[in-house]
Design an enzyme around this catalytic site. Structure first.
Site, PDB file in Angstrom:
ATOM      1  N   ASN A 133       0.738  -1.286   0.161  1.00 26.89           N
ATOM      2  CA  ASN A 133      -0.103  -0.139  -0.185  1.00 26.89           C
ATOM      3  C   ASN A 133       0.955   1.360  -0.006  1.00 26.89           C
ATOM      4  O   ASN A 133       0.607   2.200  -0.827  1.00 26.89           O
ATOM      5  CB  ASN A 133      -0.961   0.042   1.229  1.00 26.89           C
ATOM      6  CG  ASN A 133      -2.204  -0.961   1.222  1.00 26.89           C
ATOM      7  OD1 ASN A 133      -2.670  -1.498   0.155  1.00 26.89           O
ATOM      8  ND2 ASN A 133      -2.641  -1.196   2.260  1.00 26.89           N
ATOM      9  N   ALA A 175      -5.953   1.659   5.523  1.00 24.06           N
ATOM     10  CA  ALA A 175      -4.832   2.243   4.590  1.00 24.06           C
ATOM     11  C   ALA A 175      -4.694   3.731   4.550  1.00 24.06           C
ATOM     12  O   ALA A 175      -3.856   4.189   3.767  1.00 24.06           O
ATOM     13  CB  ALA A 175      -4.987   1.758   3.054  1.00 24.06           C
ATOM     14  N   GLY A 192      -3.296   5.354   7.064  1.00 27.62           N
ATOM     15  CA  GLY A 192      -1.740   5.560   7.517  1.00 27.62           C
ATOM     16  C   GLY A 192      -0.754   4.942   6.205  1.00 27.62           C
ATOM     17  O   GLY A 192       0.328   5.578   6.488  1.00 27.62           O
ATOM     18  N   ASP A 193      -1.159   4.171   5.604  1.00 26.39           N
ATOM     19  CA  ASP A 193      -0.394   3.890   4.530  1.00 26.39           C
ATOM     20  C   ASP A 193      -0.151   5.072   3.463  1.00 26.39           C
ATOM     21  O   ASP A 193       0.854   5.373   2.813  1.00 26.39           O
ATOM     22  CB  ASP A 193      -0.785   2.632   3.733  1.00 26.39           C
ATOM     23  CG  ASP A 193      -0.440   1.463   4.853  1.00 26.39           C
ATOM     24  OD1 ASP A 193       0.041   1.475   5.734  1.00 26.39           O
ATOM     25  OD2 ASP A 193      -1.442   0.400   4.442  1.00 26.39           O
TER      26      ASP A 193
END
Length: 309
Positions: free
Chosen positions: A47, A250, A252-253
């Site tokens: 990601n 995701a 944070g990704d």
């Protein structure tokens, strides 16, 4: 003609995300009827590589997939985003899998089964580090010895080293001085430092804990409350972007990948954090992991809209 940004090397996990959406999560022993389902590429490493590529970076991914029907899902997802797959290795067995459940408020819980990700090797990392990357971005979903090897080797080669310490794990104290930026959320910061992180003050204390151990900068993300960047010189409080949360998977990704891309492009750290925050905010407005990661233009529009006329 301006110089092309240095590549971002992402060492990390790749999975297939099996996600169910329901109004609430079941109690132990309970069966619920859900609203929808998806099966897409995921894994924190993959990601983040997609996010770096969508942010405009030359993104190179170092990881492993298996020899099963899920491997093409990962390869296609990375390739379609423009990620360099030279160092994605196929190993015997199954590709990693993440089982994700998302409730009506957009909150999630995740069980990640590493499988092929456990085959990441130091030789594979060293071969990738022979390239001309400028930033190393890594996480803690791959075997810890290999992750720490990547951090040490990248530091020795002069790369900017960014660690997203998720899922949080006890680390060798010798690793902190090798990091240019560490990016825990409030839960991870609390687990790593042993101190509560519930607000700005707690985030500043946790950030200074990392700096006292040698890390150059600590960025504590506080979900809907924005983030706090702590350096030896000052504390920057980055406000949140007001959005409606659909699925926080995701986010944070997206944040980490855009942060790495901005640093590779030469942006200063506070500016890179603001760009990353816009990407993370956009990601929570969409369902899914990799499908929710925005483009560079979308993140820029959000930043432009917040600049007073």
């Amino acid at each position: 003609m301006p110089a092309r940004p240095a590549p971002v090397l992402v060492v990390g996990s790749a999975t297939v995300d099996v996600t169910s959406f329901s109004q609430r999560l079941p109690q132990p022993g309970e069966t619920l009827l859900g609203d929808s389902f998806s099966l897409v590429m995921g894994g924190k490493g993959a990601n983040q590589a997609v996010a770096a590529a969508r942010a405009g970076a030359q993104a190179r991914f170092v990881g492993c997939v298996g020899e099963d029907m899920f491997a093409p899902v990962v390869r296609d997802g990375l390739g379609e985003a423009g990620v360099d797959l030279t160092h994605l290795r196929t190993v015997p067995g199954q590709t990693g899998v993440a089982h994700i459940r998302v409730d009506g408020a957009g909150e999630n819980d995740i069980v990640m089964v590493p499988l092929a990700n456990s085959a990441l090797s130091t030789a594979q990392i060293d071969e990738a580090l022979d390239d001309d990357a400028g930033v190393l971005l890594t996480q803690l979903e791959t075997p810890l010895p290999e992750t720490l090897h990547a951090i040490r080797a990248a530091h020795e080669q002069g790369l900017t080293v960014v660690l997203d310490p998720a899922p949080a794990a006890e680390l060798d104290p010798a690793i902190w001085p090798l990091l240019d930026v560490v990016t825990p959320n409030e839960t991870e910061a609390a687990l790593l430092t042993g101190m509560p992180v519930r607000d700005r003050e707690g985030a500043v204390r946790a950030g200074r804990w990392f700096l006292a151990r040698g890390t150059r900068a600590a960025l504590i993300t506080l979900a809907g409350a924005g983030s706090v960047l702590v350096t030896a010189q000052e504390v920057h409080e980055i406000p949140p972007h007001p959005v409606t949360v659909v699925d926080s998977t995701a986010a944070g990704d997206a944040f980490a990948g855009f942060l790495a891309a901005a640093l590779a492009d030469g942006e200063d750290l506070p500016s890179a954090v603001r760009r990353a925050g816009a990407a993370g905010a956009l990601a929570v407005t969409r369902r899914g992991a990799s499908p929710s990661i925005p483009s560079a233009d979308e993140a820029q529009r959000m930043l432009d809209e917040e600049v007073p006329a």
